[in-house]
Design a protein around this motif. Sequence first.
Motif, mmCIF file in Angstrom:
data_model
loop_
_atom_site.group_PDB
_atom_site.id
_atom_site.type_symbol
_atom_site.label_atom_id
_atom_site.label_comp_id
_atom_site.label_asym_id
_atom_site.label_seq_id
_atom_site.Cartn_x
_atom_site.Cartn_y
_atom_site.Cartn_z
ATOM 1 N N LEU A 43 35.646 22.932 25.756
ATOM 2 C CA LEU A 43 35.577 21.776 26.349
ATOM 3 C C LEU A 43 37.146 21.103 26.481
ATOM 4 O O LEU A 43 37.849 21.311 25.264
ATOM 5 N N ALA A 44 37.552 20.087 27.321
ATOM 6 C CA ALA A 44 38.711 19.546 27.240
ATOM 7 C C ALA A 44 38.526 18.392 26.237
ATOM 8 O O ALA A 44 37.416 17.756 26.132
ATOM 9 N N PRO A 45 39.723 17.844 25.774
ATOM 10 C CA PRO A 45 39.508 16.618 24.779
ATOM 11 C C PRO A 45 38.736 15.429 25.274
ATOM 12 O O PRO A 45 37.902 15.034 24.629
ATOM 13 N N LEU A 46 39.033 15.131 26.686
ATOM 14 C CA LEU A 46 38.201 14.101 27.191
ATOM 15 C C LEU A 46 36.822 14.008 27.303
ATOM 16 O O LEU A 46 36.067 13.357 27.376
ATOM 17 N N GLN A 47 36.391 15.398 27.684
ATOM 18 C CA GLN A 47 35.010 15.836 27.760
ATOM 19 C C GLN A 47 34.426 15.617 26.383
ATOM 20 O O GLN A 47 33.035 15.143 26.579
ATOM 21 N N ILE A 48 35.149 16.095 25.252
ATOM 22 C CA ILE A 48 34.572 16.123 23.884
ATOM 23 C C ILE A 48 34.323 14.675 23.648
ATOM 24 O O ILE A 48 33.181 14.047 23.188
ATOM 25 N N ILE A 49 35.223 13.616 23.976
ATOM 26 C CA ILE A 49 35.193 12.173 23.791
ATOM 27 C C ILE A 49 33.927 11.535 24.391
ATOM 28 O O ILE A 49 33.301 10.949 23.871
ATOM 29 N N ARG A 50 33.926 11.860 25.698
ATOM 30 C CA ARG A 50 32.681 11.311 26.443
ATOM 31 C C ARG A 50 31.368 11.587 25.998
ATOM 32 O O ARG A 50 30.463 10.961 26.064
ATOM 33 N N GLU A 51 31.257 13.252 25.852
ATOM 34 C CA GLU A 51 29.831 13.613 25.116
ATOM 35 C C GLU A 51 29.668 13.006 23.937
ATOM 36 O O GLU A 51 28.533 12.731 23.824
ATOM 37 N N THR A 52 30.477 12.778 23.209
ATOM 38 C CA THR A 52 30.286 12.371 21.752
ATOM 39 C C THR A 52 30.021 10.946 21.959
ATOM 40 O O THR A 52 29.035 10.426 21.325
ATOM 41 N N LEU A 53 30.644 9.988 22.825
ATOM 42 C CA LEU A 53 30.345 8.400 22.933
ATOM 43 C C LEU A 53 28.998 8.467 23.378
ATOM 44 O O LEU A 53 28.155 7.590 23.235
ATOM 45 N N LYS A 54 28.712 9.471 24.551
ATOM 46 C CA LYS A 54 27.340 9.254 25.244
ATOM 47 C C LYS A 54 26.063 9.467 23.973
ATOM 48 O O LYS A 54 25.147 8.925 24.284
ATOM 49 N N THR A 55 26.209 10.505 23.303
ATOM 50 C CA THR A 55 25.219 10.886 22.458
ATOM 51 C C THR A 55 25.195 10.105 20.946
ATOM 52 O O THR A 55 23.889 10.161 20.510
ATOM 53 N N GLN A 56 26.324 9.931 20.637
ATOM 54 C CA GLN A 56 26.329 9.322 19.070
ATOM 55 C C GLN A 56 27.114 8.081 19.017
ATOM 56 O O GLN A 56 27.069 7.713 17.880
ATOM 57 N N GLY A 57 27.807 7.673 20.207
ATOM 58 C CA GLY A 57 28.485 6.188 20.094
ATOM 59 C C GLY A 57 29.688 6.446 19.172
ATOM 60 O O GLY A 57 30.174 7.476 18.913
ATOM 61 N N VAL A 58 30.377 5.381 19.000
ATOM 62 C CA VAL A 58 32.006 5.451 18.454
ATOM 63 C C VAL A 58 32.029 6.072 17.157
ATOM 64 O O VAL A 58 32.969 6.625 16.946
ATOM 65 N N LEU A 59 30.644 5.681 16.290
ATOM 66 C CA LEU A 59 30.821 6.426 15.055
ATOM 67 C C LEU A 59 30.765 7.943 14.766
ATOM 68 O O LEU A 59 31.151 8.499 14.126
ATOM 69 N N GLY A 60 30.058 8.343 16.072
ATOM 70 C CA GLY A 60 30.157 9.701 16.222
ATOM 71 C C GLY A 60 31.590 10.482 16.068
ATOM 72 O O GLY A 60 31.960 11.581 15.658
ATOM 73 N N LEU A 61 32.667 9.825 16.471
ATOM 74 C CA LEU A 61 34.177 10.086 16.507
ATOM 75 C C LEU A 61 34.549 10.168 15.245
ATOM 76 O O LEU A 61 35.782 10.737 14.926
ATOM 77 N N TYR A 62 33.867 9.585 14.239
ATOM 78 C CA TYR A 62 34.382 9.421 12.742
ATOM 79 C C TYR A 62 33.530 10.153 11.955
ATOM 80 O O TYR A 62 33.349 10.000 10.635
#
Length: 293
Positions: A43-62
């Motif tokens: 997955l491209a970086p932006l895809q990973i960010i979009r997928e994470t935000l969609k399923t886990q929210g901002v806290l998912g990135l942490y």
Amino acid sequence: MSFAKEKPIHSLIAGTTAGAVEAFITYPTEFVKTRSQFGGKKLAPLQIIRETLKTQGVLGLYSGCTALVLGNATKAGVRFVSYDHFKSMLADSEGRVSAPRSLVAGLGAGMTEAIFAVTPSETIKTKLIQDANRPNPQYRGLIHGTTMIVRQEGLSGIYRGLFPVMMRQGANSAVRFTTYSTLKQIVQGQARPGQTLPSTITFGIGAIAGLVTVYTTMPLDVIKTRMQSLEARSQYRNSFHCAYRIFTEEGILRFWTGTTPRLARLVMSGGIVFTVYENIIKLIGSGSSNQTR
């Protein structure tokens, strides 16, 4: 190049603070880089960010952030203290350290930090990130995750991938410190004697050092991530077997997977760490000198 030897406690305080600040600010890029290096669908970086935000929210990135912040603070403290120690050992009678000796000092500092700080924190961080992406995560935060990993795999579970981490950290510190010290010497050579470099220049030099570090050490970082993954024990016999499988099954370019987010992190990291470190050293130094007056 000549240098002023810092007191170990000053290097420890400045390095630890710089490491904690840098890790928190840049963690989302580390999260994306780690996710992109696991096997399976690329997955491209932006895809990973979009997928994470969609399923886990901002806290998912942490996910796994606490492990990295604590580990990075310890790592940076150990790195600067050990680098100053090795540098003083390798200096000539006039206090000068050549570029090759600075490279050796950086290599020693990187391997020291890999053993005492980086491997445990990065292994736990990697497992927490991968586990958080599962349909039914089994780890409930840093303490629970660490306890479960040790219970299931023993202490060796948090020292998974020690060899590639030592190689990566040794190369990282050798390249980063040598690049930073060389560029700083060149810039200071153009400045007036005794003139202090502004923070913007320090940040720029540190950022360039981070850029050079990324491209020269990326393959070691990919191997490190794979060796610390949840499936590592069943897929790879050792680091060399891991490298062989990546090369033969996925191609040589796979070794540079995650370059973009790691580049974003290390360019910012280099600027932030050296800027915070230099400014805290100045602050502590001026405080110490005021107290002795």
